[in-house]
Design an enzyme around this catalytic site. Structure first.
Site, short mmCIF file in Angstrom:
data_model
loop_
_atom_site.label_atom_id
_atom_site.label_comp_id
_atom_site.label_asym_id
_atom_site.label_seq_id
_atom_site.Cartn_x
_atom_site.Cartn_y
_atom_site.Cartn_z
N GLN A 15 20.43 2.95 -0.17
CA GLN A 15 19.65 2.30 0.99
C GLN A 15 18.16 1.94 0.81
O GLN A 15 17.60 1.00 1.67
CB GLN A 15 19.69 3.49 2.33
CG GLN A 15 21.29 3.65 2.65
CD GLN A 15 21.77 2.43 3.41
OE1 GLN A 15 21.20 1.43 4.00
NE2 GLN A 15 23.13 2.32 3.46
N THR B 84 29.46 4.33 -4.92
CA THR B 84 30.24 5.41 -4.76
C THR B 84 30.65 5.72 -6.23
O THR B 84 30.55 6.85 -6.64
CB THR B 84 31.65 4.94 -3.94
OG1 THR B 84 31.05 4.87 -2.67
CG2 THR B 84 32.73 6.13 -4.05
N ASN C 24 21.26 6.79 4.63
CA ASN C 24 21.81 5.67 5.43
C ASN C 24 21.73 6.07 6.99
O ASN C 24 21.79 4.84 7.62
CB ASN C 24 23.41 5.57 4.91
CG ASN C 24 24.06 6.90 4.68
OD1 ASN C 24 23.39 7.75 4.04
ND2 ASN C 24 24.98 7.17 5.38
N THR D 76 37.24 -4.91 -17.78
CA THR D 76 36.72 -6.13 -17.82
C THR D 76 35.58 -6.53 -16.75
O THR D 76 35.98 -6.09 -15.41
CB THR D 76 37.72 -7.36 -17.65
OG1 THR D 76 38.61 -7.05 -18.64
CG2 THR D 76 37.29 -8.94 -17.69
N SER E 107 23.15 -0.39 -5.23
CA SER E 107 24.64 -1.16 -5.01
C SER E 107 24.50 -2.54 -4.50
O SER E 107 23.31 -2.84 -3.70
CB SER E 107 25.45 -0.30 -4.05
OG SER E 107 26.51 -0.98 -3.21
N ALA E 108 25.04 -3.62 -4.62
CA ALA E 108 24.80 -4.81 -4.31
C ALA E 108 24.95 -5.40 -2.70
O ALA E 108 23.98 -5.97 -2.15
CB ALA E 108 25.60 -6.11 -5.25
N HIS E 109 26.00 -4.76 -2.02
CA HIS E 109 26.10 -5.31 -0.80
C HIS E 109 25.23 -4.67 0.50
O HIS E 109 25.53 -5.24 1.41
CB HIS E 109 27.77 -5.03 -0.29
CG HIS E 109 28.15 -3.44 -0.03
ND1 HIS E 109 28.05 -3.23 1.20
CD2 HIS E 109 28.25 -2.48 -0.77
CE1 HIS E 109 28.57 -1.85 1.22
NE2 HIS E 109 28.52 -1.51 0.07
N CYS F 239 35.39 9.19 12.51
CA CYS F 239 36.73 9.45 13.04
C CYS F 239 37.42 10.52 12.19
O CYS F 239 37.40 10.58 11.12
CB CYS F 239 37.59 8.46 13.21
SG CYS F 239 36.79 7.04 14.18
N1 PLP Z 1 25.33 5.99 -1.06
C1 PLP Z 1 24.50 5.64 0.18
C2 PLP Z 1 23.24 6.24 0.71
C3 PLP Z 1 25.23 4.66 1.03
O1 PLP Z 1 24.58 4.16 2.19
C4 PLP Z 1 26.43 3.88 0.51
C5 PLP Z 1 27.21 3.22 1.44
O2 PLP Z 1 27.41 3.05 2.24
C6 PLP Z 1 26.78 4.47 -0.73
C7 PLP Z 1 26.09 5.31 -1.68
C8 PLP Z 1 28.12 3.90 -1.43
O3 PLP Z 1 27.82 2.64 -1.78
P1 PLP Z 1 29.16 1.64 -2.04
O4 PLP Z 1 29.56 0.99 -0.65
O5 PLP Z 1 28.42 0.66 -2.98
O6 PLP Z 1 30.22 2.31 -2.69
#
Ligand code: PLP
Length: 378
Positions: free
Chosen positions: A177, A72, A149, A235, A197-199, A318
């Site tokens: 994704q 994000t 996504n 930091t 993104s890492a997660h 929602c």
């Molecule tokens: N972009 C896409 C296509 C995503 O699927 C997501 C998360 O669902 C994001 C950006 C946002 O990433 P983060 O959760 O690391 O902020």
């Protein structure tokens, strides 16, 4: 039986090897990467190593990797930061982008920009001819995601980037994704900037990176320090960055291609039960199935499956007035009523074929029950 997790596009579990790499940086190696002493130097070294691991995973140079708090933030930083250095003109984003691209693009209106949403076809692919047409208008910035996504649909980013470059625009791709599921190569995509993104790749939450073309001038959005070469003050979150690097190092040997067989079985089972499959005619991520059973609300089905031990996602968001159908599906010209029925299954490393088989069995039972309830209510 423990619940089966089929929601890997929302987030992934932390890989044990990633956790082990992170732990020392919560304990004895807690230095601030900006400090000059030994503790600080150790943290700096770890951040530099992670930068190399992230760069390697996407074929970039470490100097092109800027750590931020996630996808994000990277999307916001690129869109707002690049626009701030350009004369206001048109910003073009695909109609199926993540809200973290769409919202900042829309906010550029306050600075004199026009926003163009690039249309997609019924399968969720960006219409190249229409994009070419839209880019006849003076355009400063284009953002098109590599993989969606919700649908998992993969865009031909390199070819769209060529169009955008010919129009004189900067091009960004959100590869959040795609990374970890299909090969991602920054230079081959021909873009100026890319978000990861890492997660989503079995790393920790709250860390990501913006990969930037060396010549790109971006206005920092968070100021007050010289971290990340002055592009992102604050930091460094050393344990998270180390975890991100470790997760990136595992990506190449764990691409989701080995989930393809399970995905195919899933799609086949869904089809046999009469589900509508979205994005079915396009190239898709090997882990994602997005479908609907007409007349059965996605939210209702998600809750029924949750009770039965399967974690899946619905396509609706929602809102105060109830549930809104997915803007991605609406952009694909899916009827509102059908879009409300959307459910997403996204497979991951730990899933097994036996889980897919039992899921399909349970799904069939739940659909039968929900249809009977719906018939009784008429
Ligand atoms: N972009 C896409 C296509 C995503 O699927 C997501 C998360 O669902 C994001 C950006 C946002 O990433 P983060 O959760 O690391 O902020």
């Amino acid at each position: 039986m423990s619940p089966a997790y089929f929601d890997h596009n929302a987030t992934t579990p932390l890989d044990e090897r990633v956790l082990q790499a992170m732990l020392p940086f919560f304990r004895e190696r807690y230095g601030n990467a900006s400090s000059r002493h030994e503790f600080g130097r150790a943290a700096r070294k770890a951040v530099d190593e992670a930068r190399e691991q992230v760069a390697d995973a996407v074929g970039a140079h470490p100097s092109q990797v800027y750590f931020v708090s996630g996808g994000t933030e990277a999307n916001n930083l690129l869109i707002k930061g690049a626009a701030a250095r350009l004369q206001p003109s048109q910003v073009a984003v695909s109609a199926v982008e993540h809200p973290s691209v769409i919202k900042p693009a829309q906010e550029l209106r306050e600075h004199g920009w026009k926003v163009k949403k690039l249309a997609v076809d019924h399968d969720g692919r960006i219409d190249r001819d229409e994009a070419a047409n839209s880019l006849r208008e003076p355009t400063g910035l284009v953002s098109v995601m590599l993989a969606n996504n919700e649908t998992g649909v993969i865009q031909d980013v390199a070819s769209l980037a060529e169009l955008a470059r010919d129009a004189g625009a900067l091009v960004h791709t959100d590869a959040v994704q795609a990374l970890g599921k299909v090969p991602v190569n920054f230079p081959a995509l021909n873009v100026h900037a890319m978000t990861v993104s890492a997660h989503k790749i079995y790393g920790p939450k709250g860390v990501g990176a913006l990969i930037l073309d060396k010549r790109l001038d971006i206005k920092p959005q968070i100021t007050g320090g010289e971290h990340e070469k002055g592009l992102r003050a604050g930091t460094e979150n050393v344990p998270a960055i180390v975890g991100f690097g470790a997760a990136c190092a595992l990506v190449a040997s764990h691409l989701a291609s080995n989930q393809m067989q399970m995905r195919e079985r899933m799609d086949q089972g869904l089809h046999a039960m009469g589900a509508v499959l979205f994005g079915n005619g396009a190239e898709r991520l090997p882990n994602t199935s997005y479908f609907a059973f007409p007349g059965i609300e996605g939210e209702t089905l998600v809750m029924a499956l949750d009770r039965a031990g399967y974690a899946v996602a619905s396509g609706s968001a929602c809102s105060s007035g109830g549930t809104d159908p997915s803007p991605v599906l609406l952009a694909m010209q899916v009827e509102r009523e059908l879009a409300r029925c959307a459910v997403r299954v996204s497979l991951g490393r730990s899933n097994e074929m036996s889980q897919v088989e039992s899921f399909l069995q349970v799904l069939q039972d739940e659909i039968f029950k929900l249809k009977r309830l719906a018939a009784l209510a008429v």
